[in-house]
Design an enzyme around this catalytic site. Structure first.
Site: not given
Ligand SMILES: [Mg+2]
Length: 188
Positions: A20, A18
């Site tokens: 952020d 992922d």
């Protein structure tokens, strides 16, 4: 009779990342994480470059899989996200690929997490063995996406105001610890 040739495809394991709150510092408002809106606010967490290099050295492809719904909602220019990703590739040279979903999230779409489309597309492109692969992320969408793709999951827990759905295989408190979990499991 001609000479037959056999093409052997060697499948490689990957760590799906992922963006952020996993690689770069998230913006937290009211207990929920958000993407930075401007390139100047795009900052990596400590140890991310080194931890990615260690995962790469252990034989993993490194693939970012990120939802950027602000683009689909018209709240952020795609060019800003593309500039962040150019910066991400510059800062973390061990990355192999960045998969992005710009879908707004108004309805479920195959590539927007928690759906596994970005992981499945990357697996096809780069011949990835999902059974030996991992997903690392800081939200329930990442954990569910990993489960749906059939990879092991590491959840980075920042105690957001958000309830997990699927249960992650491992829970840690930062990216360095996530990489250590994967490296340890790889060696055992
Ligand atoms: Mg995140």
């Amino acid at each position: 009779m001609g000479i037959s040739s056999t093409k052997i495809t060697v499948l490689k394991p990957a760590v799906f990342l992922d963006r952020d709150g996993t690689l770069n510092v998230q913006v937290i408002r009211d207990g929920k994480p958000y993407a930075p809106r401007e390139l100047k606010d795009f900052k990596l967490f400590p140890d991310v470059v080194e931890s990615c290099a260690a995962l790469k050295k252990a034989g993993y492809l490194l693939i970012v899989a990120t939802n950027q719904p602000d683009v689909g909602r018209g709240d952020m220019p795609k060019a800003t996200v593309e500039a962040m990703h150019a910066e991400l590739l510059r800062l973390i040279p061990s990355l192999d690929l960045i998969e992005v979903s710009y879908d707004s999230g108004k309805e479920p779409t195959p590539r927007r997490k928690p759906e596994p489309g970005m992981l499945l597309d990357a697996a096809k492109t780069l011949n990835i063995d999902l059974s030996r692969s991992w997903m690392v992320g800081d939200r329930w969408r990442d954990v569910d996406c990993g489960k749906r793709a059939g990879v092991k999951t590491v959840f980075i827990d920042y105690a957001y105001d958000e309830v997990l759905q699927a249960k992650p295989d491992y829970t840690v408190s930062n990216f360095k610890a996530a990489a250590e979990v994967i490296l340890k499991a790889t060696m055992s």
